[in-house]
Design an enzyme around this catalytic site. Structure first.
Site, PDB file in Angstrom:
ATOM      1  N   LYS A   1      -5.732  44.582  46.929  1.00 54.17           N
ATOM      2  CA  LYS A   1      -5.627  43.845  48.195  1.00 54.17           C
ATOM      3  C   LYS A   1      -4.640  42.687  48.087  1.00 54.17           C
ATOM      4  CE  LYS A   1      -7.359  44.558  51.529  1.00 54.17           C
ATOM      5  NZ  LYS A   1      -6.895  45.523  52.579  1.00 54.17           N
TER       6      LYS A   1
ATOM      7  N   ASP B   1      -6.092  45.821  59.920  1.00 53.81           N
ATOM      8  CA  ASP B   1      -5.270  45.181  58.881  1.00 53.81           C
ATOM      9  C   ASP B   1      -3.853  44.891  59.377  1.00 53.81           C
ATOM     10  OD1 ASP B   1      -4.562  47.811  58.981  1.00 53.81           O
ATOM     11  OD2 ASP B   1      -4.616  48.166  56.828  1.00 53.81           O
TER      12      ASP B   1
ATOM     13  N   GLU C   1       2.222  49.221  51.353  1.00 49.99           N
ATOM     14  CA  GLU C   1       2.188  49.832  52.687  1.00 49.99           C
ATOM     15  C   GLU C   1       3.564  50.088  53.288  1.00 49.99           C
ATOM     16  OE1 GLU C   1       1.090  46.794  51.994  1.00 49.99           O
ATOM     17  OE2 GLU C   1       1.914  45.352  53.408  1.00 49.99           O
TER      18      GLU C   1
ATOM     19  N   ARG D   1     -12.546  48.037  44.472  1.00 46.59           N
ATOM     20  CA  ARG D   1     -11.516  48.867  43.835  1.00 46.59           C
ATOM     21  C   ARG D   1     -10.803  48.063  42.747  1.00 46.59           C
ATOM     22  NH1 ARG D   1      -8.233  50.368  49.120  1.00 46.59           N
ATOM     23  NH2 ARG D   1      -8.979  48.288  49.605  1.00 46.59           N
TER      24      ARG D   1
ATOM     25  N   TYR E   1      -1.119  45.928  48.136  1.00 44.34           N
ATOM     26  CA  TYR E   1      -1.060  45.871  49.607  1.00 44.34           C
ATOM     27  C   TYR E   1      -0.910  44.415  50.022  1.00 44.34           C
ATOM     28  CZ  TYR E   1      -2.922  50.647  49.945  1.00 44.34           C
ATOM     29  OH  TYR E   1      -3.101  51.997  49.855  1.00 44.34           O
TER      30      TYR E   1
ATOM     31  N   HIS F   1       0.292  43.557  53.791  1.00 42.63           N
ATOM     32  CA  HIS F   1       0.127  43.482  55.248  1.00 42.63           C
ATOM     33  C   HIS F   1       0.526  42.105  55.783  1.00 42.63           C
ATOM     34  CE1 HIS F   1      -1.728  47.412  55.311  1.00 42.63           C
ATOM     35  NE2 HIS F   1      -2.504  47.043  54.330  1.00 42.63           N
TER      36      HIS F   1
HETATM   37  N1  LIG Z   1      -9.123  49.055  57.853  1.00 45.76           N
HETATM   38  C1  LIG Z   1      -8.811  49.690  56.747  1.00 45.76           C
HETATM   39  O1  LIG Z   1      -9.517  49.621  55.756  1.00 45.76           O
HETATM   40  C2  LIG Z   1      -7.588  50.566  56.705  1.00 45.76           C
HETATM   41  C3  LIG Z   1      -7.412  51.507  55.693  1.00 45.76           C
HETATM   42  C4  LIG Z   1      -6.287  52.342  55.735  1.00 45.76           C
HETATM   43  C5  LIG Z   1      -5.344  52.213  56.760  1.00 45.76           C
HETATM   44  N2  LIG Z   1      -5.542  51.264  57.710  1.00 45.76           N
HETATM   45  C6  LIG Z   1      -4.633  51.068  58.851  1.00 45.76           C
HETATM   46  O2  LIG Z   1      -4.777  52.108  59.795  1.00 45.76           O
HETATM   47  C7  LIG Z   1      -3.600  52.136  60.609  1.00 45.76           C
HETATM   48  C8  LIG Z   1      -3.117  53.577  60.785  1.00 45.76           C
HETATM   49  O3  LIG Z   1      -2.615  54.063  59.542  1.00 45.76           O
HETATM   50  P1  LIG Z   1      -2.029  55.535  59.384  1.00 45.76           P
HETATM   51  O4  LIG Z   1      -1.799  55.747  57.935  1.00 45.76           O
HETATM   52  O5  LIG Z   1      -2.846  56.509  60.142  1.00 45.76           O
HETATM   53  O6  LIG Z   1      -0.606  55.393  60.087  1.00 45.76           O
HETATM   54  P2  LIG Z   1       0.337  56.605  60.575  1.00 45.76           P
HETATM   55  O7  LIG Z   1       1.717  56.045  60.627  1.00 45.76           O
HETATM   56  O8  LIG Z   1       0.082  57.831  59.803  1.00 45.76           O
HETATM   57  O9  LIG Z   1      -0.177  56.882  62.054  1.00 45.76           O
HETATM   58  C9  LIG Z   1      -0.043  55.946  63.080  1.00 45.76           C
HETATM   59  C10 LIG Z   1       0.154  56.720  64.357  1.00 45.76           C
HETATM   60  O10 LIG Z   1       0.076  55.789  65.436  1.00 45.76           O
HETATM   61  C11 LIG Z   1       0.929  56.305  66.438  1.00 45.76           C
HETATM   62  N3  LIG Z   1       1.156  55.320  67.470  1.00 45.76           N
HETATM   63  C12 LIG Z   1       2.027  54.270  67.483  1.00 45.76           C
HETATM   64  N4  LIG Z   1       1.935  53.624  68.652  1.00 45.76           N
HETATM   65  C13 LIG Z   1       0.984  54.274  69.399  1.00 45.76           C
HETATM   66  C14 LIG Z   1       0.452  54.091  70.683  1.00 45.76           C
HETATM   67  N5  LIG Z   1       0.883  53.106  71.499  1.00 45.76           N
HETATM   68  N6  LIG Z   1      -0.521  54.941  71.090  1.00 45.76           N
HETATM   69  C15 LIG Z   1      -0.964  55.927  70.311  1.00 45.76           C
HETATM   70  N7  LIG Z   1      -0.468  56.167  69.079  1.00 45.76           N
HETATM   71  C16 LIG Z   1       0.489  55.339  68.636  1.00 45.76           C
HETATM   72  C17 LIG Z   1       2.172  56.728  65.666  1.00 45.76           C
HETATM   73  O11 LIG Z   1       2.999  57.583  66.423  1.00 45.76           O
HETATM   74  C18 LIG Z   1       1.533  57.421  64.472  1.00 45.76           C
HETATM   75  O12 LIG Z   1       1.370  58.819  64.661  1.00 45.76           O
HETATM   76  C19 LIG Z   1      -2.601  51.212  59.887  1.00 45.76           C
HETATM   77  O13 LIG Z   1      -2.592  49.951  60.505  1.00 45.76           O
HETATM   78  C20 LIG Z   1      -3.160  51.105  58.511  1.00 45.76           C
HETATM   79  O14 LIG Z   1      -2.739  49.924  57.841  1.00 45.76           O
HETATM   80  C21 LIG Z   1      -6.635  50.439  57.698  1.00 45.76           C
END
Ligand SMILES: NC(=O)c1ccc[n+]([C@@H]2O[C@H](COP(=O)([O-])OP(=O)(O)OC[C@H]3O[C@@H](n4cnc5c(N)ncnc54)[C@H](O)[C@@H]3O)[C@@H](O)[C@H]2O)c1
Length: 363
Positions: free
Chosen positions: A75, A270, A118, A15, A94, A96
């Site tokens: 990133k 992440d 983020e 990206r 980003y 993190h």
């Molecule tokens: N690996 C990647 O490339 C990549 C890409 C995008 C996002 N992410 C990551 O994915 C993760 C989720 O992002 P998102 O945008 O969906 O966040 P979000 O805030 O929309 O959703 C997270 C959800 O997790 C829930 N939650 C918290 N504690 C919990 C528990 N103990 N059990 C069940 N649910 C619980 C929250 O209530 C919330 O609804 C983040 O860490 C984000 O940084 C990673």
């Protein structure tokens, strides 16, 4: 303001922080934009398009960092970039931080202004700069999970959607936020049987309202997770505690109770991951196996689909970059409480308290 767009150098990150369209907006507002040669190439944007939008193309990453008042990228800086970041330089990307103490220390030492995508919030407390990438990663998590359930890549040898006469696979989704809901949408569309968990009843009510009948909602607690990991084929980790390390929901001992060849896609990697055995992987080497469970935990999943991701990301970042450039960071942040939340480290000082908590530092 002089704005720099470096080429991303993290493994397999294709990206770029700004499209020619974003450059055009900054130029229109009387700013200067310096783009590293070939920075947008892997996302489908050639140097010529940036030049036509008014950018100056610079050959090296060193030149871009040296000239810029603000760096706009994708990133978090990797070690090679630490020394390029100058005192007082704005870095809009980003970060993190909670998942990397070395990065946090390096940015404190740099004296730069770190505004993290983020943690920027909108008026409802949503995360507008995380949402599009979570949408991409959530949808991708099912594509990847379905692939790694195939036998030649060490999975159970199960077709997620099943076929007539053979039941579909079972998908357990931790977190009913953006990642979780997009994953549920894709998995249910394939015909899988989906269970989605959250601790937030509002999220579960919403999921229950909008998801199709092959999706079941379940309250997230250790008892329910322990029971359900045993019967599911694909597990998606999509939990988030804003700015904090992800909670450890699947512990090492639970792996032994799971089906052999089941797959875990821990999208939350992440933020440290929500599975005890998660460690970050790359698109080049995306999986590893522990106790016969395939772990996929690529920290920059959207990097694999740069065309879609760059457009989705810059759709939402450009207006903030223009605001910071127009007003200067102090006034821009003071005028927008949601953007203010994006300030993580300022001139050597950590201002986002969750980072201090993540490392048990005393503030
Ligand atoms: N690996 C990647 O490339 C990549 C890409 C995008 C996002 N992410 C990551 O994915 C993760 C989720 O992002 P998102 O945008 O969906 O966040 P979000 O805030 O929309 O959703 C997270 C959800 O997790 C829930 N939650 C918290 N504690 C919990 C528990 N103990 N059990 C069940 N649910 C619980 C929250 O209530 C919330 O609804 C983040 O860490 C984000 O940084 C990673």
């Amino acid at each position: 303001m002089k704005v720099g767009i470096p080429k991303e150098i993290k493994n397999n990150e294709s990206r770029v922080g700004m499209t020619p369209g974003g450059v055009f907006e900054l130029i229109k507002n009387n700013h200067e934009v310096f783009v590293q040669s070939s920075a947008g190439e892997n996302s489908g944007f050639l140097d010529e398009a940036y030049e036509n939008a008014g950018a100056v193309i610079l050959k090296t990453i060193e030149e871009v960092y040296a000239v810029a008042d603000m760096i706009v990228k994708v990133k978090e800086p990797i070690e090679k970039e630490y020394s390029l970041i100058k005192k007082g330089q704005i870095v809009f990307t980003y970060f993190h931080f909670a998942s990397s103490e070395p990065l946090t220390k390096a940015m404190i030492e740099s004296g730069s202004i770190c505004i993290a995508y983020e943690t920027v919030e909108d008026r409802d407390g949503g995360l507008p700069l995380l949402t599009p990438m979570s949408e991409v990663a959530g949808r991708m998590s099912i594509q990847q999970g379905a692939k790694y359930l195939e036998k030649p890549v060490k999975g159970r040898g199960l077709l997620l959607g099943g076929v007539p006469g053979v039941p579909p696979g079972k998908v357990l989704i931790l977190g009913a936020g953006v990642v979780g809901m997009q994953a549920a949408k894709m998995a249910s569309g394939l015909g899988a049987q989906v269970t989605i968990l959250d601790i937030d009843m509002k999220r579960l009510r919403y999921a229950n309202d909008v998801l199709p009948s092959n999706c079941t909602t379940l309250f997230s607690n250790e008892y329910n997770i322990r029971e359900h990991v045993q019967t599911h084929d694909l597990i998606i980790g999509g939990v988030l505690l804003k700015g904090k390390k992800a909670p450890n929901l699947i512990t090492r001992d639970m792996l032994k109770t799971m089906k052999s060849g089941a797959v875990i896609v821990d999208v939350a990697v992440d933020q440290g991951g929500c599975v005890e055995t998660t460690r970050p992987t790359t698109h080049e080497d995306p999986i590893y196996i522990i106790d016969d469970i395939v772990h996929y935990s690529v920290a920059n999943m959207p990097g694999a689909v740069p065309y879609t991701s760059t457009l989705a990301l810059t759709n939402v970042t450009t207006s903030y970059a223009v605001k910071i450039a127009n007003m200067g960071w102090k006034k821009a942040l003071a005028s927008d409480p949601g953007l203010q939340k994006g300030l993580n480290i300022s001139e050597g000082e950590v201002v986002y308290k969750e980072i201090i908590e993540a490392f048990d530092w005393v503030s």
